[in-house]
Design a protein around this motif. Sequence first.
Motif, PDB file in Angstrom:
ATOM      1  N   GLN A   1       0.833  -1.199   0.000  1.00 47.78           N
ATOM      2  CA  GLN A   1       0.000   0.000   0.000  1.00 47.78           C
ATOM      3  C   GLN A   1       0.874   1.258   0.000  1.00 47.78           C
ATOM      4  OE1 GLN A   1      -2.491   0.356   3.418  1.00 47.78           O
ATOM      5  NE2 GLN A   1      -3.556   2.153   2.663  1.00 47.78           N
ATOM      6  N   HIS A   2       1.937   1.245   0.768  1.00 44.39           N
ATOM      7  CA  HIS A   2       2.815   2.406   0.882  1.00 44.39           C
ATOM      8  C   HIS A   2       3.579   2.672  -0.414  1.00 44.39           C
ATOM      9  CE1 HIS A   2       5.291   5.361   2.927  1.00 44.39           C
ATOM     10  NE2 HIS A   2       6.368   4.748   2.476  1.00 44.39           N
ATOM     11  N   ASN A   3       3.955   1.641  -1.132  1.00 45.70           N
ATOM     12  CA  ASN A   3       4.743   1.773  -2.356  1.00 45.70           C
ATOM     13  C   ASN A   3       3.918   1.566  -3.622  1.00 45.70           C
ATOM     14  OD1 ASN A   3       7.152   2.255  -0.981  1.00 45.70           O
ATOM     15  ND2 ASN A   3       7.494   0.077  -0.691  1.00 45.70           N
ATOM     16  N   ALA A   4       2.631   1.765  -3.538  1.00 47.74           N
ATOM     17  CA  ALA A   4       1.770   1.569  -4.705  1.00 47.74           C
ATOM     18  C   ALA A   4       2.176   2.550  -5.803  1.00 47.74           C
ATOM     19  CB  ALA A   4       0.317   1.777  -4.326  1.00 47.74           C
ATOM     20  N   GLY A   5       2.350   2.040  -7.008  1.00 48.76           N
ATOM     21  CA  GLY A   5       2.749   2.859  -8.137  1.00 48.76           C
ATOM     22  C   GLY A   5       4.244   2.971  -8.317  1.00 48.76           C
ATOM     23  N   LYS A   6       5.029   2.491  -7.377  1.00 46.51           N
ATOM     24  CA  LYS A   6       6.480   2.583  -7.450  1.00 46.51           C
ATOM     25  C   LYS A   6       7.134   1.228  -7.685  1.00 46.51           C
ATOM     26  CE  LYS A   6       6.300   6.098  -3.899  1.00 46.51           C
ATOM     27  NZ  LYS A   6       6.669   6.397  -2.520  1.00 46.51           N
ATOM     28  N   ARG A   7       6.380   0.158  -7.562  1.00 41.98           N
ATOM     29  CA  ARG A   7       6.949  -1.183  -7.664  1.00 41.98           C
ATOM     30  C   ARG A   7       7.042  -1.623  -9.116  1.00 41.98           C
ATOM     31  NH1 ARG A   7       3.606  -5.119  -4.632  1.00 41.98           N
ATOM     32  NH2 ARG A   7       2.030  -4.201  -5.939  1.00 41.98           N
ATOM     33  N   TYR A   8       7.853  -2.654  -9.357  1.00 42.76           N
ATOM     34  CA  TYR A   8       8.024  -3.181 -10.711  1.00 42.76           C
ATOM     35  C   TYR A   8       6.711  -3.733 -11.252  1.00 42.76           C
ATOM     36  CZ  TYR A   8       9.451  -6.200 -14.505  1.00 42.76           C
ATOM     37  OH  TYR A   8       9.547  -6.810 -15.710  1.00 42.76           O
ATOM     38  N   ALA A   9       5.915  -4.346 -10.395  1.00 47.23           N
ATOM     39  CA  ALA A   9       4.643  -4.911 -10.857  1.00 47.23           C
ATOM     40  C   ALA A   9       3.723  -3.817 -11.392  1.00 47.23           C
ATOM     41  CB  ALA A   9       3.968  -5.661  -9.712  1.00 47.23           C
TER      42      ALA A   9
ATOM     43  N   LYS B   1       3.105  -2.628 -16.271  1.00 51.42           N
ATOM     44  CA  LYS B   1       1.906  -2.368 -17.070  1.00 51.42           C
ATOM     45  C   LYS B   1       2.086  -1.125 -17.941  1.00 51.42           C
ATOM     46  CE  LYS B   1      -0.817  -4.283 -13.352  1.00 51.42           C
ATOM     47  NZ  LYS B   1      -1.694  -3.955 -12.224  1.00 51.42           N
ATOM     48  N   LEU B   2       2.856  -0.160 -17.462  1.00 46.58           N
ATOM     49  CA  LEU B   2       3.042   1.088 -18.206  1.00 46.58           C
ATOM     50  C   LEU B   2       4.056   0.952 -19.329  1.00 46.58           C
ATOM     51  CD1 LEU B   2       3.159   3.576 -15.210  1.00 46.58           C
ATOM     52  CD2 LEU B   2       1.225   3.092 -16.716  1.00 46.58           C
ATOM     53  N   TYR B   3       5.060   0.106 -19.161  1.00 44.37           N
ATOM     54  CA  TYR B   3       6.119  -0.058 -20.141  1.00 44.37           C
ATOM     55  C   TYR B   3       6.186  -1.508 -20.598  1.00 44.37           C
ATOM     56  CZ  TYR B   3       7.451   4.360 -18.062  1.00 44.37           C
ATOM     57  OH  TYR B   3       7.445   5.641 -17.581  1.00 44.37           O
ATOM     58  N   PRO B   4       5.423  -1.860 -21.616  1.00 50.03           N
ATOM     59  CA  PRO B   4       5.447  -3.267 -22.061  1.00 50.03           C
ATOM     60  C   PRO B   4       6.792  -3.618 -22.692  1.00 50.03           C
ATOM     61  CG  PRO B   4       4.151  -1.926 -23.564  1.00 50.03           C
ATOM     62  CD  PRO B   4       4.530  -1.035 -22.411  1.00 50.03           C
TER      63      PRO B   4
END
Length: 90
Positions: free
Chosen positions: A43-51, A55-58
């Motif tokens: 929750q704290h690192n949402a949007g910063k993780r590789y997972a 999705k943004l960079y296929p």
Amino acid sequence: MGLVDVVYRGVFRRSSTFAVAILGGAIVFETYFNEICDKWLAQHNAGKRYADMRKLYPIESAEESSRWPDPPKPSNLTPPMIDEPQYLLI
């Protein structure tokens, strides 16, 4: 007979049951503590993780990723043959 007496007679009276209770409690605590920390970190690192970034960079296919041609390969890769061993005289 209260709850304290039941716990004392069932767990704390004998060393073996006390040790098993401590081991079991440690395993349960470690499992739940790990789950809670993993959820908090996600929750704290949402949007910063590789997972999330994946999705943004296929990933490009192999044909698209080769933008530069391969360097030319030398034709003679074998070392020169020496008939006699050469010794260094000092």
